[in-house]
Write a protein that holds these residues in place. Structure first.
Motif, short mmCIF file in Angstrom:
data_model
loop_
_atom_site.label_atom_id
_atom_site.label_comp_id
_atom_site.label_asym_id
_atom_site.label_seq_id
_atom_site.Cartn_x
_atom_site.Cartn_y
_atom_site.Cartn_z
N THR A 183 0.84 -1.40 0.00
CA THR A 183 -0.17 -0.05 -0.10
C THR A 183 0.64 1.33 0.06
O THR A 183 0.75 1.97 0.04
CB THR A 183 -1.12 -0.53 1.43
OG1 THR A 183 -0.14 0.02 2.84
CG2 THR A 183 -1.60 -1.04 1.47
N ASP A 184 2.29 1.09 0.41
CA ASP A 184 3.23 2.30 0.16
C ASP A 184 3.93 1.62 -0.04
O ASP A 184 4.56 1.26 -0.28
CB ASP A 184 3.46 2.79 1.66
CG ASP A 184 3.79 4.17 1.32
OD1 ASP A 184 2.92 5.54 0.75
OD2 ASP A 184 5.03 3.96 2.30
N TYR A 214 3.12 2.70 -4.99
CA TYR A 214 2.35 2.40 -3.88
C TYR A 214 1.86 3.66 -3.15
O TYR A 214 3.19 3.94 -2.85
CB TYR A 214 1.85 1.69 -3.26
CG TYR A 214 2.45 0.14 -3.90
CD1 TYR A 214 1.66 -0.99 -4.57
CD2 TYR A 214 3.84 -0.27 -4.46
CE1 TYR A 214 1.78 -1.79 -5.27
CE2 TYR A 214 4.41 -1.23 -4.82
CZ TYR A 214 3.23 -2.42 -5.61
OH TYR A 214 3.31 -3.71 -6.19
N GLN A 215 0.83 4.30 -3.13
CA GLN A 215 0.53 5.56 -3.03
C GLN A 215 -0.45 5.17 -2.22
O GLN A 215 -2.30 5.13 -2.66
CB GLN A 215 0.86 6.90 -3.15
CG GLN A 215 0.24 8.13 -2.65
CD GLN A 215 1.78 7.96 -0.80
OE1 GLN A 215 2.82 8.06 -1.74
NE2 GLN A 215 0.55 8.29 -0.56
N GLN A 216 -0.91 5.29 -0.03
CA GLN A 216 -1.98 5.52 0.56
C GLN A 216 -2.15 7.32 0.31
O GLN A 216 -1.82 8.01 0.80
CB GLN A 216 -2.54 5.03 1.94
CG GLN A 216 -1.72 3.96 1.29
CD GLN A 216 -1.41 2.72 3.52
OE1 GLN A 216 -0.90 3.43 4.06
NE2 GLN A 216 -2.68 2.22 3.59
N ASP A 221 -6.81 6.91 5.33
CA ASP A 221 -5.48 5.72 4.36
C ASP A 221 -6.72 4.63 3.90
O ASP A 221 -6.35 3.32 3.52
CB ASP A 221 -4.75 5.72 4.84
CG ASP A 221 -3.43 6.19 5.48
OD1 ASP A 221 -2.85 7.09 4.91
OD2 ASP A 221 -2.29 6.05 6.21
N VAL A 224 -5.83 4.01 -1.49
CA VAL A 224 -4.62 3.38 -2.41
C VAL A 224 -4.27 3.49 -4.05
O VAL A 224 -5.01 2.92 -4.73
CB VAL A 224 -3.95 2.33 -1.63
CG1 VAL A 224 -2.81 1.28 -2.38
CG2 VAL A 224 -4.11 1.32 -0.43
N ALA A 226 -2.15 2.45 -6.82
CA ALA A 226 -1.32 1.47 -7.69
C ALA A 226 -0.84 1.78 -8.86
O ALA A 226 -1.95 1.71 -9.64
CB ALA A 226 -1.75 0.17 -6.94
#
Length: 360
Positions: A183-184, A214-216, A221, A224, A226
């Motif tokens: 997720t990150d 990947y970035q929340q 949060d 996500v 991707a």
């Protein structure tokens, strides 16, 4: 302690310092180790609407010769009840010895037998290899190997036997927070593999690149984003001068969901189609947490192959998009995706993909 854990042989590792130093000023350190069970069995199953069912299994011995050697035997059958030309079979062996020749380097031997029945070709192959994998930090690994491959292939151009000696050199950087459900962070894998034709087979170089991020975001949060980019190119050899499994195809769960498996091809004329000498692919997902264990997913994928060696130049492209759902479990999310074609030669129907772990 980390090197001992990385062998996979021990359930727990503790390094305990003595309370008082020795007379010469040194301090004893005792390693307290608890062994894992030496043997392990694993099984896997996937279902893709176009590729059918894939079944796999492996047997692992974690301490084969008493030096933390890992011996793995694996087998897979794929394409069961699928529309991919027939079933594919593979059987592989791998022996890995840690701390050879240095503390952060593993030596490995590999052997593989495979039989492929793809839409454009069928192939029986055998390969053997020897190489080293080195850790340059907690998240960077390099790999180099010397491999020999023999394949007997039949396609629209006839029957051909390929013999190659290759030298794949690769590096992997894994800075994501999870292997199965990232997720990150980000991940990168790059490889360049010069290969040398034997007994009249053509020589060339094959290179590949795989980038993922990947970035929340959101108050909790709950979202996500991707994204993935894949690229590959072959230099030096003609399309028909290299084995089919080294050529690039697009379509299916690993490239463009919603498009049929390996449906994007290069037309060589005379009714002959083939994979290309270059590939460029983009995949994107937006994941939304509905409950603690359930995520809703929207995705869009695009792929391009070409007879040229420059990814993205000339050639043909296609795209797909769809919706999916993830259910988190202790071994990773169970994934169900439904995709439809958006553009390209295949403009009808839908595809279903079921497996464990995220698509990328």
């Amino acid at each position: 302690a980390k090197r001992l854990r990385d062998t996979g042989v021990f359930r727990s590792v503790a390094l305990v310092e003595a309370k008082t130093p020795n007379a010469d000023g040194t301090l004893d350190v005792t390693a307290r180790l608890v062994d894992r069970e030496p043997r392990r069995l694993g099984f896997g199953a996937e279902y893709f609407a176009d590729e059918g069912v894939s079944l796999s299994a492996f047997w692992l011995h974690r301490n084969l010769l008493g030096g933390a050697e890992r011996f793995r035997v694996g087998a897979e059958v794929s394409g069961i009840a699928g529309d991919t030309g027939g079933e594919d079979f593979s059987f592989d062996l791998e022996l890995t010895r840690p701390a050879t020749p240095s503390a952060d380097t593993d030596a490995f031997l590999t052997f593989e037998l495979a039989s492929e029945n793809e839409p454009d070709y069928s192939a029986d192959s055998v390969s053997v290899g020897f190489g080293f994998a080195r850790r340059f930090g907690d998240d960077i690994t390099g790999r180099v190997a010397l491999e020999y491959a023999l394949s007997d292939e039949t396609d629209d151009t006839g029957n051909t036997t390929f013999r190659h000696l290759s030298l794949p050199i690769g590096v992997t950087i894994a800075r994501r927070n999870s292997l199965q459900n990232a997720t990150d962070g980000w991940f990168a894998n790059a490889e360049i593999a010069p290969y040398f034709g034997l007994s009249g087979s053509e020589s060339g170089t094959r290179s590949t690149l795989d980038l993922r991020g990947y970035q929340q975001f959101g108050a909790d949060d709950n979202f996500v984003v991707a994204a993935r980019m894949q690229a590959g190119a072959i230099y030096g050899a003609s399309i028909t001068g290299l084995p089919n499994d080294l050529r690039f195809y697009s379509g299916g769960g690993g490239t463009v969901r919603g498009q049929e498996y390996q449906s994007l091809e290069i037309d060589l004329g005379g009714g002959v189609s083939s994979g290309g000498r270059s590939f460029l692919g983009l995949q994107s997902e937006v994941r939304y947490r509905v409950t603690d264990n359930i995520w809703a997913v929207g995705f869009a994928d695009w792929g391009h192959i070409s007879a040229d060696s420059t990814p993205g130049s000339g050639g043909e492209s296609h795209a797909g998009a769809g919706l999916g759902i993830r259910y988190d479990t202790g071994i990773g999310p169970i994934r169900v995706d439904v995709g439809v074609p958006v553009s390209g030669p295949d403009d009808g129907g839908f595809q279903v993909y079921i497996g464990v772990g995220q698509a990328f």
